[in-house]
Design an enzyme around this catalytic site. Structure first.
Site, PDB file in Angstrom:
ATOM      1  N   ASP A  22      46.214  48.201  76.349  1.00 50.16           N
ATOM      2  CA  ASP A  22      45.312  48.979  75.492  1.00 50.16           C
ATOM      3  C   ASP A  22      44.971  50.330  76.130  1.00 50.16           C
ATOM      4  O   ASP A  22      44.959  50.455  77.353  1.00 50.16           O
ATOM      5  CB  ASP A  22      44.034  48.163  75.252  1.00 50.16           C
ATOM      6  CG  ASP A  22      43.258  48.653  74.038  1.00 50.16           C
ATOM      7  OD1 ASP A  22      43.790  49.480  73.269  1.00 50.16           O
ATOM      8  OD2 ASP A  22      42.109  48.209  73.867  1.00 50.16           O
ATOM      9  N   ASN A  70      47.039  45.646  63.580  1.00 52.52           N
ATOM     10  CA  ASN A  70      47.420  47.054  63.775  1.00 52.52           C
ATOM     11  C   ASN A  70      48.039  47.690  62.524  1.00 52.52           C
ATOM     12  O   ASN A  70      48.174  48.917  62.449  1.00 52.52           O
ATOM     13  CB  ASN A  70      48.364  47.215  64.982  1.00 52.52           C
ATOM     14  CG  ASN A  70      47.666  47.061  66.320  1.00 52.52           C
ATOM     15  OD1 ASN A  70      48.247  46.560  67.289  1.00 52.52           O
ATOM     16  ND2 ASN A  70      46.409  47.478  66.416  1.00 52.52           N
TER      17      ASN A  70
END
Ligand code: IPE
Ligand code: IPE
Ligand code: MG
EC number: 2.5.1.-
Length: 253
Positions: A22, A70
């Protein structure tokens, strides 16, 4: 229980490490660059992580690359990430194969474009017999989705008479997860300072150790990986049992 799972033991090095990669967007933002540049640098970091993990003796490395959530991002970013996976498989497959890396992809395949799906299947087939290391790419992966798909398979098997509903146990369930042929990760690392799991390996990480680092994914280097492994080595894994000294005392009583 495997050797790494003895209760109360300090497991020095994990067999399976999973990483929530991330912070690509923030890495780019901090430099006034487009998010895509962060993802490009993230791919370089991924390559470095595979190499470092191999050198550090990690047998299985799972990398969370694209979640089922996502898809909520702008279309341009989603397309870019799809393109990056395609680029990675096309460009790196030969080298991964030459280095003895077995590639596995986990996640829902039905939502992927046929071309990408074909590439992914090709990568798995070509590297199937490699034994140096296993690279698991979690793509269009969401744990809830994986669990629901496993439940659907179980229901279909029960309806077809292949399994008795009363005989469904953890082993039968695990056999239908995308990770059916992989041991659970002992260590899950998340970069970028976020301290949540974001729908990653919910079942498999039941007893994993978690290490959260503020390092943004494009900056995650060998030192950061070694630091996470050192942190893991300091943890004591009890699996619901007692710590070693308490165990000995209890045994002596
Ligand atoms: C991780 O970086 C890559 C993916 C989730 C695909 P992000 O894109 O989430 O970066 P941040 O969290 O916005 O910084
Ligand atoms: C998790 O990161 C998914 C991947 C790293 C692929 P996100 O950036 O999507 O997670 P949230 O939205 O911050 O929870
Ligand atoms: Mg993020």
């Amino acid at each position: 229980m495997s050797a790494g799972q003895r209760q109360g033991e300090h497991a020095a090095s994990p067999t399976h490490v999973a990483i929530i990669m991330d912070g690509n967007g923030r890495w780019a933002q901090m430099r006034g660059l487009p998010r895509q540049e962060g993802h490009r640098r993230g791919l370089e970091s991924l390559r470095r992580a595979v190499k470092n993990a191999g050198e550090l003796g990690i047998e299985i490395l799972t990398l969370y690359s694209f979640s089922t959530e996502n898809w909520r991002r702008p279309h341009a970013e989603v397309s870019f990430l799809m393109g990056l996976l395609k680029h990675f498989v096309e460009k790196d497959l030969a080298e991964l194969n030459a280095s003895g890396v077995r590639v596995r992809i986990i996640g829902g395949r039905d939502d992927l474009a046929p071309e990408l799906r074909g590439l992914v299947e090709h990568a798995e087939t070509v590297t199937r017999d490699n034994t140096k290391m296993t690279l698991v790419v979690a793509f269009n992966y969401g744990s809830r989705d994986e669990i629901v798909r496993a439940a659907r398979r179980l229901a279909a098997d029960a309806a077809a008479g292949r399994i008795d509903a009363a005989a469904i146990d953890e082993t039968a369930f695990v056999a239908r997860l995308d990770t059916h042929d992989l041991p659970d990760p002992e260590l899950v690392i998340r970069t970028s300072g976020e301290t949540r799991i974001s729908n990653f390996l919910l079942w498999q990480a039941a007893y994993a150790e978690f290490v959260f680092t503020p390092v943004l994914w494009p900056d995650f280097d060998r030192a950061a990986l070694e630091e996470a492994l050192a942190e893991y080595a300091r943890r004591e894994r009890r699996f619901g049992g007692l710590s070693e000294p308490a165990n000995r005392k209890a045994g002596a009583a």
